[in-house]
Design an enzyme around this catalytic site. Structure first.
Site, PDB file in Angstrom:
ATOM      1  N   ARG A  12       0.799  -1.234   0.000  1.00  0.00           N
ATOM      2  CA  ARG A  12       0.000   0.000   0.000  1.00  0.00           C
ATOM      3  C   ARG A  12       0.828   1.279   0.000  1.00  0.00           C
ATOM      4  NH1 ARG A  12      -4.547  -2.183   4.184  1.00  0.00           N
ATOM      5  NH2 ARG A  12      -5.518  -3.433   2.571  1.00  0.00           N
ATOM      6  N   HIS A  19      -5.833   5.159   6.495  1.00  0.00           N
ATOM      7  CA  HIS A  19      -6.546   3.882   6.560  1.00  0.00           C
ATOM      8  C   HIS A  19      -6.284   3.075   7.821  1.00  0.00           C
ATOM      9  CE1 HIS A  19      -8.650   0.411   5.144  1.00  0.00           C
ATOM     10  NE2 HIS A  19      -7.572  -0.334   5.038  1.00  0.00           N
TER      11      HIS A  19
HETATM   12  C1  LIG Z   1     -12.784   0.324   5.266  1.00  0.00           C
HETATM   13  C2  LIG Z   1     -11.879  -0.634   5.960  1.00  0.00           C
HETATM   14  C3  LIG Z   1     -11.594  -1.867   5.387  1.00  0.00           C
HETATM   15  C4  LIG Z   1     -10.747  -2.763   6.027  1.00  0.00           C
HETATM   16  N1  LIG Z   1     -10.517  -3.986   5.455  1.00  0.00           N
HETATM   17  C5  LIG Z   1      -9.774  -4.889   6.126  1.00  0.00           C
HETATM   18  C6  LIG Z   1      -9.606  -6.213   5.617  1.00  0.00           C
HETATM   19  O1  LIG Z   1     -10.158  -6.562   4.586  1.00  0.00           O
HETATM   20  N2  LIG Z   1      -8.836  -7.072   6.337  1.00  0.00           N
HETATM   21  C7  LIG Z   1      -8.212  -6.735   7.498  1.00  0.00           C
HETATM   22  O2  LIG Z   1      -7.520  -7.552   8.097  1.00  0.00           O
HETATM   23  N3  LIG Z   1      -8.369  -5.488   7.999  1.00  0.00           N
HETATM   24  C8  LIG Z   1      -9.138  -4.577   7.351  1.00  0.00           C
HETATM   25  N4  LIG Z   1      -9.303  -3.329   7.877  1.00  0.00           N
HETATM   26  C9  LIG Z   1      -8.701  -3.018   9.180  1.00  0.00           C
HETATM   27  C10 LIG Z   1      -9.481  -3.718  10.271  1.00  0.00           C
HETATM   28  O3  LIG Z   1     -10.852  -3.693   9.956  1.00  0.00           O
HETATM   29  C11 LIG Z   1      -9.277  -3.059  11.616  1.00  0.00           C
HETATM   30  O4  LIG Z   1      -7.930  -2.831  11.857  1.00  0.00           O
HETATM   31  C12 LIG Z   1      -9.786  -3.935  12.731  1.00  0.00           C
HETATM   32  O5  LIG Z   1     -11.083  -4.372  12.426  1.00  0.00           O
HETATM   33  C13 LIG Z   1      -9.781  -3.184  14.031  1.00  0.00           C
HETATM   34  O6  LIG Z   1     -10.526  -3.927  14.952  1.00  0.00           O
HETATM   35  P1  LIG Z   1     -10.572  -3.455  16.456  1.00  0.00           P
HETATM   36  O7  LIG Z   1     -11.436  -4.446  17.163  1.00  0.00           O
HETATM   37  O8  LIG Z   1      -9.224  -3.207  16.948  1.00  0.00           O
HETATM   38  O9  LIG Z   1     -11.293  -2.013  16.408  1.00  0.00           O
HETATM   39  P2  LIG Z   1     -12.736  -1.570  15.845  1.00  0.00           P
HETATM   40  O10 LIG Z   1     -13.336  -2.644  15.041  1.00  0.00           O
HETATM   41  O11 LIG Z   1     -12.579  -0.275  15.223  1.00  0.00           O
HETATM   42  O12 LIG Z   1     -13.581  -1.420  17.186  1.00  0.00           O
HETATM   43  C14 LIG Z   1     -13.345  -0.383  18.093  1.00  0.00           C
HETATM   44  C15 LIG Z   1     -14.401  -0.437  19.184  1.00  0.00           C
HETATM   45  O13 LIG Z   1     -14.001   0.401  20.266  1.00  0.00           O
HETATM   46  C16 LIG Z   1     -15.107   1.147  20.742  1.00  0.00           C
HETATM   47  N5  LIG Z   1     -14.601   2.353  21.386  1.00  0.00           N
HETATM   48  C17 LIG Z   1     -13.633   3.205  20.951  1.00  0.00           C
HETATM   49  N6  LIG Z   1     -13.422   4.185  21.855  1.00  0.00           N
HETATM   50  C18 LIG Z   1     -14.276   3.955  22.871  1.00  0.00           C
HETATM   51  C19 LIG Z   1     -14.551   4.629  24.097  1.00  0.00           C
HETATM   52  N7  LIG Z   1     -13.891   5.733  24.467  1.00  0.00           N
HETATM   53  N8  LIG Z   1     -15.536   4.144  24.902  1.00  0.00           N
HETATM   54  C20 LIG Z   1     -16.223   3.024  24.533  1.00  0.00           C
HETATM   55  N9  LIG Z   1     -15.998   2.345  23.402  1.00  0.00           N
HETATM   56  C21 LIG Z   1     -15.030   2.800  22.581  1.00  0.00           C
HETATM   57  C22 LIG Z   1     -15.913   1.414  19.491  1.00  0.00           C
HETATM   58  O14 LIG Z   1     -17.237   1.789  19.820  1.00  0.00           O
HETATM   59  C23 LIG Z   1     -15.787   0.071  18.779  1.00  0.00           C
HETATM   60  O15 LIG Z   1     -16.756  -0.796  19.295  1.00  0.00           O
HETATM   61  C24 LIG Z   1     -10.161  -2.415   7.255  1.00  0.00           C
HETATM   62  C25 LIG Z   1     -10.444  -1.186   7.832  1.00  0.00           C
HETATM   63  C26 LIG Z   1     -11.298  -0.299   7.209  1.00  0.00           C
HETATM   64  C27 LIG Z   1     -11.594   1.008   7.849  1.00  0.00           C
END
Ligand SMILES: Cc1cc2nc3c(=O)[nH]c(=O)nc-3n(C[C@H](O)[C@H](O)[C@H](O)COP(=O)(O)OP(=O)(O)OC[C@H]3O[C@@H](n4cnc5c(N)ncnc54)[C@H](O)[C@@H]3O)c2cc1C
Length: 493
Positions: free
Chosen positions: A274, A335
């Site tokens: 990327r 991203h």
């Molecule tokens: C458009 C897009 C496409 C992607 N495609 C891919 C892919 O194909 N394959 C891949 O591996 N990765 C992909 N990624 C990256 C991947 O989706 C993310 O890195 C990963 O899902 C992050 O997961 P997470 O559980 O860490 O955070 P998130 O899924 O972002 O969850 C964060 C959570 O924290 C909560 N939260 C945050 N702050 C607070 C607070 N202060 N109080 C209470 N709750 C809070 C939110 O409400 C949410 O529930 C993509 C990302 C995007 C944006």
């Protein structure tokens, strides 16, 4: 809500939910999301999850090598070993839970190719893999008696108690507190610190700001991935992603003159990692004095495209682009965050009993640049490891003993003036986008320091707007401090 839990997990993305499901039924858990549970970066994931499920033509060592190449060998090799060897079992666990990965007519999971991968190893559910996973994880977690869910509740403070934590929560304008023996931050990314991002509205870096305030080690926050091909619509702040998989299936990148140019910058062309493709677009943009770029996949059968990329097809149609006939306008945007709250191989932060998993954490897996589809895998593997570590400690009798709760924060204060978040976003967008502009660093840093100081010192009304502005300021400041330090040390930015 003033209750006490064994574990509080902040976040209902893949990291938070999958982590929650690893605990035994005797562990009482609270899972919190600041908006509705499905609103997360996880739900937006399109392309899929990278995992070596078929060793006849692939090997975890190849997956490791691809991860190292994308990460410019700045990764932690031990973290990658854990990722590539343990990850496949977690993917199969998702399937057991009911996630419907695309399969061939014999039920074998289909794997596609994405940029930077030397083998077809990305499993997917059409082009909305993230939603397919989070829907199942949310439904499964909500059925569990030992897991409480609180949605639309914003965690604004985490305070260390004797042997655990008190978390301050803002819900419906009211403040409450919850105590726990262990806390897992799974709060996702920082995209909203940029003007244009693919990230969902929750991505304001709250967990990183909270951990930093507690004194946890934060690492490599300036390692930010810019996706080369987000749909270029000026009116959208949250830019819709035209997934790598589209290039994996043969889409070509064109400049404003309709010419292919990616091979002028790298032998891997459109399938280079990327950062390489994003850089190529910015350099080509300077060369052509135009920000008009396109992906063209019109040589594929319309029925194939509609079936393989139903969401991208529909979203583009909403914008007046039929991908079976038209070129798709694209441009890079923020991203993904490679850095974050520093954790070890069991997802432990530098603060006892505080864990971090998913995009808010820094495991070292990604190095300088994340390989496509490695982040969902990282969220699965390291949230499971956090849960395993906590359960071991609890089995050893290491329950938390909490001292007196800190005084509840009053929500009253002066209203936050408008425009702070916009200003923070435009500062980073101007000085630290795909190709950094070091000449803008000193003034940007100074202004961010002023904003951060004001947000900390003034008694602003406790609203989500204020809390998130504080997180954005802390994150933006940390990024600029880091790049300024690198600049001063003569290191590559
Ligand atoms: C458009 C897009 C496409 C992607 N495609 C891919 C892919 O194909 N394959 C891949 O591996 N990765 C992909 N990624 C990256 C991947 O989706 C993310 O890195 C990963 O899902 C992050 O997961 P997470 O559980 O860490 O955070 P998130 O899924 O972002 O969850 C964060 C959570 O924290 C909560 N939260 C945050 N702050 C607070 C607070 N202060 N109080 C209470 N709750 C809070 C939110 O409400 C949410 O529930 C993509 C990302 C995007 C944006």
């Amino acid at each position: 809500m003033n209750k006490q839990y064994d574990v509080v997990i902040v976040g209902t993305g893949v990291a938070g939910l999958y982590g929650a499901l690893q605990f035994d039924d005797n562990t009482n858990i609270l899972v919190i999301s600041k908006r509705n549970a499905p609103l997360s970066n996880s739900s937006l994931a399109q392309g899929g999850i990278a995992a070596v499920l078929d060793r006849s033509n692939d090997d975890p060592r190849l997956h490791k090598e691809d991860t190292l190449i994308a990460g410019k060998y700045k990764n932690n090799p031990m973290a990658i070993d854990v990722l590539v060897t343990e990850g496949p079992a977690d993917v199969l666990k998702l399937r057991e839970l009911g996630v419907e990965f695309d399969t061939d007519e014999n039920g074998k999971m289909l794997s596609t190719l994405e940029a930077g991968h030397s083998r077809h190893r990305i499993v997917h559910h059409k082009d909305f893999t993230g939603k397919a996973i989070t829907d199942i994880l949310i439904a499964t977690a909500k059925k569990k008696k030992n897991i409480d869910f609180v949605e639309e509740a914003l965690v604004f403070s985490v305070d260390k108690a004797d042997n655990g934590f008190y978390l301050g929560i803002l819900k419906d304008g009211r403040v409450s507190q919850v105590g726990c023996s262990y806390c897992i931050l799974a709060t996702g990314g920082i995209g909203r610190v940029y003007k244009y991002t693919t990230n969902s509205a929750i991505a304001t870096g709250d967990g990183i700001a909270l951990a930093k305030k507690m004194g946890a080690t934060i690492k490599h926050l300036s390692r930010i991935q810019f996706h080369p091909t987000a749909f270029a619509a000026e009116h959208n702040r949250e830019r819709f992603l035209i997934s790598e998989a589209v290039r994996g299936e043969g889409a070509v990148l064109l400049n404003c003159n309709g010419q292919r140019f990616a091979f002028d910058y790298d032998v891997r062309g459109e399938l280079a990692p990327r950062d390489v493709v994003s850089n190529a677009i910015m350099l080509e943009s300077a060369k052509t004095s135009s920000e008009d770029f396109y992906l063209d996949i019109t040589d594929k059968q319309p029925s194939f495209l509609r079936n393989r990329f139903p969401m991208i097809y529909e979203r583009c149609l909403d914008e007046g682009i039929d991908i079976t006939r038209d070129r798709i306008p694209v441009f890079p945007c923020q991203h993904y965050l490679m850095g974050g709250i520093d954790v070890d191989l069991m997802a432990r932060t530098s603060i006892d009993r505080l864990y971090a998993a998913g995009e808010c954490s820094h495991t070292g897996v990604h190095g300088a640049n994340r390989l496509a589809s490695n982040s969902l895998l990282e969220a699965l593997v390291f949230s499971r490891r956090a849960a395993t570590d906590i359960m071991c400690r609890m089995q050893r009798g290491e329950q938390g003993t909490l001292g007196n709760a800190p005084q509840l924060t009053s929500p009253q204060g002066v209203p936050l003036h408008k425009g702070i978040r916009t200003e923070i976003r435009s500062i980073l967008q101007s000085c630290y986008f795909v190709i950094p502009k070091p000449e803008l660093f000193p003034d940007s840093l100074k202004r961010l320091q002023e904003i951060d100081k004001d947000l900390k010192a003034t008694n602003y009304e406790l609203t989500s707007d204020y809390i998130e502005a504080k997180s954005l300021a802390a994150v933006a400041l940390t990024i600029l401090e880091e790049v300024t330090a690198k600049q001063n040390a003569g290191e590559e930015i």
